[in-house]
Design a protein around this motif. Structure first.
Motif, PDB file in Angstrom:
ATOM      1  N   PHE A 220     -10.770  -2.175   0.161  1.00 51.72           N
ATOM      2  CA  PHE A 220     -10.243  -2.312  -1.462  1.00 51.72           C
ATOM      3  C   PHE A 220     -11.372  -2.807  -2.421  1.00 51.72           C
ATOM      4  O   PHE A 220     -11.277  -1.908  -3.515  1.00 51.72           O
ATOM      5  CB  PHE A 220      -9.321  -3.661  -1.194  1.00 51.72           C
ATOM      6  CG  PHE A 220      -8.781  -4.156  -2.627  1.00 51.72           C
ATOM      7  CD1 PHE A 220      -7.802  -3.425  -3.242  1.00 51.72           C
ATOM      8  CD2 PHE A 220      -9.332  -5.388  -2.976  1.00 51.72           C
ATOM      9  CE1 PHE A 220      -7.361  -4.103  -4.413  1.00 51.72           C
ATOM     10  CE2 PHE A 220      -8.819  -5.966  -4.163  1.00 51.72           C
ATOM     11  CZ  PHE A 220      -7.944  -5.236  -4.990  1.00 51.72           C
ATOM     12  N   PHE A 221     -12.495  -3.353  -2.147  1.00 49.14           N
ATOM     13  CA  PHE A 221     -13.367  -3.481  -2.931  1.00 49.14           C
ATOM     14  C   PHE A 221     -14.329  -2.453  -3.189  1.00 49.14           C
ATOM     15  O   PHE A 221     -14.882  -2.071  -4.245  1.00 49.14           O
ATOM     16  CB  PHE A 221     -14.153  -4.798  -2.507  1.00 49.14           C
ATOM     17  CG  PHE A 221     -13.505  -6.070  -2.909  1.00 49.14           C
ATOM     18  CD1 PHE A 221     -13.045  -6.517  -4.151  1.00 49.14           C
ATOM     19  CD2 PHE A 221     -13.133  -6.860  -1.900  1.00 49.14           C
ATOM     20  CE1 PHE A 221     -12.462  -7.720  -4.363  1.00 49.14           C
ATOM     21  CE2 PHE A 221     -12.304  -8.169  -2.154  1.00 49.14           C
ATOM     22  CZ  PHE A 221     -11.994  -8.488  -3.332  1.00 49.14           C
TER      23      PHE A 221
ATOM     24  N   THR B 259     -12.975   0.757  -3.246  1.00 49.25           N
ATOM     25  CA  THR B 259     -12.318   1.466  -4.136  1.00 49.25           C
ATOM     26  C   THR B 259     -12.562   1.021  -5.607  1.00 49.25           C
ATOM     27  O   THR B 259     -12.891   1.514  -6.639  1.00 49.25           O
ATOM     28  CB  THR B 259     -10.891   1.516  -3.831  1.00 49.25           C
ATOM     29  OG1 THR B 259     -10.895   1.948  -2.531  1.00 49.25           O
ATOM     30  CG2 THR B 259     -10.092   2.477  -4.676  1.00 49.25           C
ATOM     31  N   LEU B 260     -12.682  -0.364  -5.584  1.00 46.08           N
ATOM     32  CA  LEU B 260     -12.846  -0.804  -6.904  1.00 46.08           C
ATOM     33  C   LEU B 260     -14.410  -0.756  -7.457  1.00 46.08           C
ATOM     34  O   LEU B 260     -14.593  -1.195  -8.683  1.00 46.08           O
ATOM     35  CB  LEU B 260     -12.650  -2.513  -6.936  1.00 46.08           C
ATOM     36  CG  LEU B 260     -11.040  -2.645  -6.999  1.00 46.08           C
ATOM     37  CD1 LEU B 260     -10.799  -4.208  -6.849  1.00 46.08           C
ATOM     38  CD2 LEU B 260     -10.056  -2.350  -8.355  1.00 46.08           C
TER      39      LEU B 260
ATOM     40  N   GLY C 275      -4.264  -5.745  -2.522  1.00 44.49           N
ATOM     41  CA  GLY C 275      -5.398  -6.450  -2.334  1.00 44.49           C
ATOM     42  C   GLY C 275      -5.235  -7.899  -2.402  1.00 44.49           C
ATOM     43  O   GLY C 275      -5.973  -8.708  -1.508  1.00 44.49           O
ATOM     44  N   GLN C 276      -4.460  -8.423  -3.283  1.00 49.12           N
ATOM     45  CA  GLN C 276      -4.185 -10.031  -3.214  1.00 49.12           C
ATOM     46  C   GLN C 276      -3.362 -10.351  -1.977  1.00 49.12           C
ATOM     47  O   GLN C 276      -3.848 -11.380  -1.537  1.00 49.12           O
ATOM     48  CB  GLN C 276      -3.217 -10.498  -4.218  1.00 49.12           C
ATOM     49  CG  GLN C 276      -3.019 -11.717  -4.617  1.00 49.12           C
ATOM     50  CD  GLN C 276      -4.079 -12.397  -4.945  1.00 49.12           C
ATOM     51  OE1 GLN C 276      -4.963 -12.346  -5.635  1.00 49.12           O
ATOM     52  NE2 GLN C 276      -4.508 -13.397  -4.064  1.00 49.12           N
ATOM     53  N   SER C 277      -2.503  -9.564  -1.439  1.00 53.30           N
ATOM     54  CA  SER C 277      -1.894  -9.880  -0.286  1.00 53.30           C
ATOM     55  C   SER C 277      -2.909  -9.996   0.914  1.00 53.30           C
ATOM     56  O   SER C 277      -2.737 -10.808   1.765  1.00 53.30           O
ATOM     57  CB  SER C 277      -0.779  -8.892   0.189  1.00 53.30           C
ATOM     58  OG  SER C 277       0.120  -9.430   1.043  1.00 53.30           O
TER      59      SER C 277
ATOM     60  N   LYS D  77       1.248  -0.021  -4.731  1.00 53.75           N
ATOM     61  CA  LYS D  77       1.054  -1.286  -5.652  1.00 53.75           C
ATOM     62  C   LYS D  77      -0.490  -1.703  -5.227  1.00 53.75           C
ATOM     63  O   LYS D  77      -0.551  -2.687  -4.574  1.00 53.75           O
ATOM     64  CB  LYS D  77       2.068  -2.300  -5.213  1.00 53.75           C
ATOM     65  CG  LYS D  77       3.498  -1.858  -6.008  1.00 53.75           C
ATOM     66  CD  LYS D  77       4.621  -2.694  -5.468  1.00 53.75           C
ATOM     67  CE  LYS D  77       6.128  -2.345  -5.966  1.00 53.75           C
ATOM     68  NZ  LYS D  77       6.923  -3.278  -5.804  1.00 53.75           N
ATOM     69  N   PHE D  78      -1.378  -1.306  -5.691  1.00 53.54           N
ATOM     70  CA  PHE D  78      -2.697  -1.258  -5.185  1.00 53.54           C
ATOM     71  C   PHE D  78      -3.513  -2.851  -5.368  1.00 53.54           C
ATOM     72  O   PHE D  78      -3.834  -3.407  -4.501  1.00 53.54           O
ATOM     73  CB  PHE D  78      -3.990  -0.577  -6.220  1.00 53.54           C
ATOM     74  CG  PHE D  78      -5.174  -0.649  -5.630  1.00 53.54           C
ATOM     75  CD1 PHE D  78      -5.465  -0.010  -4.660  1.00 53.54           C
ATOM     76  CD2 PHE D  78      -5.868  -1.006  -6.688  1.00 53.54           C
ATOM     77  CE1 PHE D  78      -6.928  -0.115  -4.153  1.00 53.54           C
ATOM     78  CE2 PHE D  78      -7.565  -1.157  -6.361  1.00 53.54           C
ATOM     79  CZ  PHE D  78      -7.784  -0.839  -4.937  1.00 53.54           C
ATOM     80  N   HIS D  79      -3.340  -3.395  -6.721  1.00 53.67           N
ATOM     81  CA  HIS D  79      -3.828  -4.589  -6.714  1.00 53.67           C
ATOM     82  C   HIS D  79      -3.083  -5.884  -6.166  1.00 53.67           C
ATOM     83  O   HIS D  79      -3.559  -6.699  -5.586  1.00 53.67           O
ATOM     84  CB  HIS D  79      -3.752  -4.959  -8.408  1.00 53.67           C
ATOM     85  CG  HIS D  79      -4.763  -4.129  -9.028  1.00 53.67           C
ATOM     86  ND1 HIS D  79      -4.686  -2.913  -9.816  1.00 53.67           N
ATOM     87  CD2 HIS D  79      -6.137  -4.454  -9.318  1.00 53.67           C
ATOM     88  CE1 HIS D  79      -5.624  -2.465 -10.090  1.00 53.67           C
ATOM     89  NE2 HIS D  79      -6.537  -3.420  -9.883  1.00 53.67           N
ATOM     90  N   GLU D  80      -1.576  -5.671  -6.060  1.00 50.28           N
ATOM     91  CA  GLU D  80      -0.891  -6.547  -5.381  1.00 50.28           C
ATOM     92  C   GLU D  80      -1.267  -6.434  -3.828  1.00 50.28           C
ATOM     93  O   GLU D  80      -1.156  -7.536  -3.121  1.00 50.28           O
ATOM     94  CB  GLU D  80       0.486  -6.207  -5.453  1.00 50.28           C
ATOM     95  CG  GLU D  80       1.168  -6.481  -6.995  1.00 50.28           C
ATOM     96  CD  GLU D  80       2.689  -6.153  -7.029  1.00 50.28           C
ATOM     97  OE1 GLU D  80       3.617  -6.537  -6.280  1.00 50.28           O
ATOM     98  OE2 GLU D  80       2.893  -5.341  -7.998  1.00 50.28           O
TER      99      GLU D  80
ATOM    100  N   ASP E  66       0.937  -1.157  -0.002  1.00 56.55           N
ATOM    101  CA  ASP E  66       0.023  -0.080   0.070  1.00 56.55           C
ATOM    102  C   ASP E  66       0.880   1.312  -0.129  1.00 56.55           C
ATOM    103  O   ASP E  66       0.586   2.318  -0.705  1.00 56.55           O
ATOM    104  CB  ASP E  66      -0.875  -0.106   1.277  1.00 56.55           C
ATOM    105  CG  ASP E  66      -1.637   1.214   1.365  1.00 56.55           C
ATOM    106  OD1 ASP E  66      -2.174   1.672   0.131  1.00 56.55           O
ATOM    107  OD2 ASP E  66      -2.289   1.533   2.540  1.00 56.55           O
TER     108      ASP E  66
END
Length: 417
Positions: free
Chosen positions: A194-195, A197-198, A171-173, A166-169, A162
């Motif tokens: 996270f979701f 924001t998406l 979220g995956q973490s 590295k936004f998507h990485e 964060d």
């Protein structure tokens, strides 16, 4: 020779027994809260062994005298190179505010013993707090390899990512942490954000509800739920969660404003007015809420009050140029042009009444420039009254100057408030 060895062993045994007796007395004193007597006893104990010095340090730390604790712990470490004592040393450095010293101590410890996962975890968190996110990430990935079932490590990696945008990485973490532990509340909270924001509404709601199932009194999840329902225009259920936040003693301008807007949309103007005014009491400089009150009175056909609050809104809607004035003030102050620095700090604060740094600099610079210390006193008092909780060091300084200025006038035969 054998007699000498036996004699030495006897002496050591007697000293050990004597120290054990001292520790028993010290422990009994501590149970009664007699910390001062315990400290006097330890400080008079001879010899000053590692155990005695460490015990003394522990007591000083317990009573909140970290500097004395640091002194005795360093003395103890001169006698014995103890890993556990060095961990305490790092914790003391951190408590005092010597973060760089704490990091150095942890780095030495982890270099000597890479198997100490607690030290590595503490160091990783410190790196993260000091915006050294890449170093923190490297350490947490090392910890994850050592203990792959611990959800805390992918969560911390998410925090590091964060910081690196590295936004998507990221979220995956957080998802990785959640997969390891579906009750990991911190990861669930971050996934809900996270979701959100998406704009994945179903996933956002799923994780918000999951968090509330685990802890129905969690302020963060109640806030998220209220926001989620409000933007879905479900005003009645939004109020349910806002009332929940109120019952948890959570008070903010935004929650009062949201409650006011819910009642406004439900055509309950009296309750809308009540909550807008609660919000104004918390922040008298919020021009948006003055505008909402003006709109409310317009709808009620009370044009006199509508105009009044509209004027209030216009008067508090300052242009967002406080940062420019503040920076100019700092530069002028460094050039010793204090009069113009004061003018710019004044403009900065007038343009943004939430800018506590501008008010603090206004007070400090006025203190230096004006012979009449009542000018600075007023500003310092204003700062403490409005922004006491914003910055600990600034508040301590402001409180100190208030007392010093009052004392100065008192000695000159004048009492000032």
């Amino acid at each position: 020779m054998k007699k000498i060895i036996i004699l030495l062993l006897v002496i050591v045994a007697l000293k050990t027994e004597a120290q054990s007796s001292v520790f028993s007395v010290v422990d009994s004193l501590l149970l009664k809260g007699n910390y001062q007597k315990a400290l006097i006893l330890l400080e008079n104990t001879q010899p000053q062994t590692f155990a005695v010095l460490e015990k003394t340090a522990n007591i000083y730390q317990t009573v909140g005298n970290e500097n004395k604790a640091l002194k005795y712990l360093n003395k103890a470490l001169e006698i014995e190179n103890s890993e556990a004592a060095k961990v305490k040393l790092a914790q003391l450095y951190l408590a005092i505010g010597l973060t760089s010293k704490a990091i150095e101590t942890y780095e030495v410890l982890i270099a000597q013993d890479t198997s100490n996962l607690l030290v590595a975890n503490s160091l990783g968190k410190l790196y993260l707090s000091q915006n050294q996110s890449k170093r923190a990430e490297k350490l947490f990935r090392f910890l994850q390899n050592k203990d792959p079932e611990n959800p805390n490590y992918p969560y911390q990696i998410g925090e590091c990512l964060d910081k690196q945008n590295k936004f998507h990485e990221m979220g995956q973490s957080y998802l990785n942490a959640y997969k390891l532990d579906t009750l990991h509340l911190k990861s669930i909270f971050e996934l809900a954000k996270f979701f959100k924001t998406l704009r994945f509404q179903d996933s956002t709601t799923l994780f918000i509800n999951k968090g509330l199932q685990i802890d129905s009194n969690n302020i963060n999840f109640n806030q998220l739920k209220a926001n989620d329902l409000y933007f879905s225009k479900d005003f009645k259920n939004t109020l349910t969660y806002l009332k929940k936040l109120d019952s948890l003693n959570y008070v903010s301008v935004s929650t009062y404003e949201m409650a006011g807007m819910c009642y406004y949309n439900l055509q309950d103007f009296d309750l809308a007015e009540k909550y807008f005014k609660k919000a104004i009491r918390l922040d008298p400089s919020d021009y948006n809420i003055y505008y909402r009150l003006a709109s409310l009175y317009y709808d009620k056909k009370d044009y006199k009050l509508a105009k009044f609050y509209l004027i209030q809104s216009i008067g508090t809607a300052k242009p967002d140029i406080d940062r420019q004035y503040f920076l100019m003030g700092i530069m002028l102050k460094e050039e010793q042009n204090l009069k113009e620095a004061i003018e710019n700090f004044e403009k900065s604060y007038q343009n943004n009444y939430k800018n506590y740094k501008a008010l603090f600099e206004l007070a400090v610079t006025s203190d230096t420039y004006y012979e009449d210390k009542k000018i600075a006193l007023k500003r310092f008092q204003q700062y403490v009254s409005r922004f006491k909780g914003n910055d600990e060091k600034m508040t301590i300084y402001a409180d100190g100057r208030i007392q010093e200025i009052k004392k100065q006038y008192f000695l000159e035969g004048e009492i000032v408030d």
